[in-house]
Design a protein around this motif. Sequence first.
Motif, PDB file in Angstrom:
ATOM      1  N   GLN A  30      -0.734  -7.701   1.858  1.00 25.28           N
ATOM      2  CA  GLN A  30      -0.108  -7.272   3.112  1.00 25.28           C
ATOM      3  C   GLN A  30      -0.031  -5.744   3.215  1.00 25.28           C
ATOM      4  O   GLN A  30       0.795  -5.207   3.952  1.00 25.28           O
ATOM      5  CB  GLN A  30       1.287  -7.880   3.286  1.00 25.28           C
ATOM      6  N   VAL A  31      -0.886  -5.036   2.470  1.00 26.49           N
ATOM      7  CA  VAL A  31      -1.019  -3.583   2.585  1.00 26.49           C
ATOM      8  C   VAL A  31      -2.223  -3.356   3.485  1.00 26.49           C
ATOM      9  O   VAL A  31      -3.298  -3.906   3.232  1.00 26.49           O
ATOM     10  CB  VAL A  31      -1.232  -2.915   1.210  1.00 26.49           C
ATOM     11  N   SER A  32      -2.069  -2.567   4.533  1.00 27.78           N
ATOM     12  CA  SER A  32      -3.126  -2.436   5.537  1.00 27.78           C
ATOM     13  C   SER A  32      -4.420  -1.868   4.957  1.00 27.78           C
ATOM     14  O   SER A  32      -4.410  -1.054   4.030  1.00 27.78           O
ATOM     15  CB  SER A  32      -2.662  -1.562   6.707  1.00 27.78           C
ATOM     16  N   ASN A  33      -5.515  -2.300   5.531  1.00 31.31           N
ATOM     17  CA  ASN A  33      -6.837  -1.843   5.149  1.00 31.31           C
ATOM     18  C   ASN A  33      -6.931  -0.318   5.275  1.00 31.31           C
ATOM     19  O   ASN A  33      -7.496   0.350   4.412  1.00 31.31           O
ATOM     20  CB  ASN A  33      -7.882  -2.537   6.038  1.00 31.31           C
ATOM     21  N   ALA A  34      -6.368   0.227   6.354  1.00 28.89           N
ATOM     22  CA  ALA A  34      -6.408   1.677   6.569  1.00 28.89           C
ATOM     23  C   ALA A  34      -5.666   2.413   5.451  1.00 28.89           C
ATOM     24  O   ALA A  34      -6.146   3.430   4.936  1.00 28.89           O
ATOM     25  CB  ALA A  34      -5.803   2.021   7.924  1.00 28.89           C
ATOM     26  N   TYR A  35      -4.505   1.886   5.059  1.00 30.91           N
ATOM     27  CA  TYR A  35      -3.725   2.496   3.984  1.00 30.91           C
ATOM     28  C   TYR A  35      -4.517   2.449   2.676  1.00 30.91           C
ATOM     29  O   TYR A  35      -4.584   3.443   1.948  1.00 30.91           O
ATOM     30  CB  TYR A  35      -2.391   1.762   3.831  1.00 30.91           C
ATOM     31  N   LEU A  36      -5.107   1.304   2.391  1.00 31.39           N
ATOM     32  CA  LEU A  36      -5.887   1.153   1.163  1.00 31.39           C
ATOM     33  C   LEU A  36      -7.063   2.122   1.133  1.00 31.39           C
ATOM     34  O   LEU A  36      -7.346   2.739   0.102  1.00 31.39           O
ATOM     35  CB  LEU A  36      -6.390  -0.286   1.031  1.00 31.39           C
ATOM     36  N   SER A  37      -7.737   2.253   2.267  1.00 31.75           N
ATOM     37  CA  SER A  37      -8.866   3.174   2.362  1.00 31.75           C
ATOM     38  C   SER A  37      -8.420   4.613   2.113  1.00 31.75           C
ATOM     39  O   SER A  37      -9.071   5.362   1.378  1.00 31.75           O
ATOM     40  CB  SER A  37      -9.519   3.046   3.737  1.00 31.75           C
ATOM     41  N   GLN A  38      -7.307   4.991   2.708  1.00 36.69           N
ATOM     42  CA  GLN A  38      -6.790   6.340   2.506  1.00 36.69           C
ATOM     43  C   GLN A  38      -6.307   6.544   1.076  1.00 36.69           C
ATOM     44  O   GLN A  38      -6.445   7.629   0.513  1.00 36.69           O
ATOM     45  CB  GLN A  38      -5.657   6.625   3.489  1.00 36.69           C
ATOM     46  N   LEU A  39      -5.761   5.512   0.473  1.00 37.91           N
ATOM     47  CA  LEU A  39      -5.332   5.585  -0.922  1.00 37.91           C
ATOM     48  C   LEU A  39      -6.536   5.845  -1.822  1.00 37.91           C
ATOM     49  O   LEU A  39      -6.501   6.718  -2.691  1.00 37.91           O
ATOM     50  CB  LEU A  39      -4.627   4.291  -1.321  1.00 37.91           C
ATOM     51  N   GLU A  40      -7.612   5.100  -1.597  1.00 39.59           N
ATOM     52  CA  GLU A  40      -8.807   5.245  -2.428  1.00 39.59           C
ATOM     53  C   GLU A  40      -9.521   6.571  -2.198  1.00 39.59           C
ATOM     54  O   GLU A  40     -10.215   7.059  -3.083  1.00 39.59           O
ATOM     55  CB  GLU A  40      -9.760   4.070  -2.193  1.00 39.59           C
ATOM     56  N   SER A  41      -9.367   7.141  -1.023  1.00 41.92           N
ATOM     57  CA  SER A  41     -10.002   8.438  -0.760  1.00 41.92           C
ATOM     58  C   SER A  41      -9.104   9.601  -1.167  1.00 41.92           C
ATOM     59  O   SER A  41      -9.506  10.757  -1.078  1.00 41.92           O
ATOM     60  CB  SER A  41     -10.379   8.558   0.715  1.00 41.92           C
ATOM     61  N   GLY A  42      -7.876   9.305  -1.603  1.00 43.02           N
ATOM     62  CA  GLY A  42      -6.955  10.334  -2.054  1.00 43.02           C
ATOM     63  C   GLY A  42      -6.235  11.058  -0.932  1.00 43.02           C
ATOM     64  O   GLY A  42      -5.597  12.081  -1.154  1.00 43.02           O
ATOM     65  N   LYS A  43      -6.319  10.527   0.281  1.00 50.39           N
ATOM     66  CA  LYS A  43      -5.682  11.183   1.424  1.00 50.39           C
ATOM     67  C   LYS A  43      -4.172  10.971   1.459  1.00 50.39           C
ATOM     68  O   LYS A  43      -3.455  11.760   2.048  1.00 50.39           O
ATOM     69  CB  LYS A  43      -6.308  10.703   2.725  1.00 50.39           C
ATOM     70  N   ILE A  44      -3.700   9.911   0.825  1.00 51.37           N
ATOM     71  CA  ILE A  44      -2.260   9.667   0.762  1.00 51.37           C
ATOM     72  C   ILE A  44      -1.738  10.437  -0.444  1.00 51.37           C
ATOM     73  O   ILE A  44      -2.116  10.159  -1.575  1.00 51.37           O
ATOM     74  CB  ILE A  44      -1.945   8.164   0.653  1.00 51.37           C
ATOM     75  N   LYS A  45      -0.872  11.385  -0.182  1.00 50.91           N
ATOM     76  CA  LYS A  45      -0.395  12.263  -1.248  1.00 50.91           C
ATOM     77  C   LYS A  45       0.753  11.671  -2.052  1.00 50.91           C
ATOM     78  O   LYS A  45       0.930  12.006  -3.217  1.00 50.91           O
ATOM     79  CB  LYS A  45       0.036  13.618  -0.655  1.00 50.91           C
TER      80      LYS A  45
END
Length: 113
Positions: free
Chosen positions: A27-42
């Motif tokens: 239930q973690v959004s695809n967009a969040y996961l993508s940003q997590l993997e790209s390092g955009k979420i600090k």
Amino acid sequence: MANYGEYFKALREAKGLTLREVERATQVSNAYLSQLESGKIKQPSPINLHKLAQLYEVRYEVLMERVGYPIPQSEDHSDLKKENPLLTKFGRITDEEEKELLGYLKFIRNRKK
């Protein structure tokens, strides 16, 4: 850790999962996961890290430490060795070694399909 995104991607790929499959399971959004993997979420959410730890079968503390949260250090690491017997055989491994091992695991699992 500045480059934790690659680690999360390696964990996901070692499990043979797509971002959409992780989204459905956690239930973690695809967009969040993508940003997590790209390092955009600090500063990733501890709640989301907990969900991912359960899915990827990785200790929650490991993920928290990877993204830079402080983790209390205990003198007794016997519980860690029980959960990960590879530590007993090989000792501590570097971040790069762990990433390589996850890549090799992905290769082995894909070969069996």
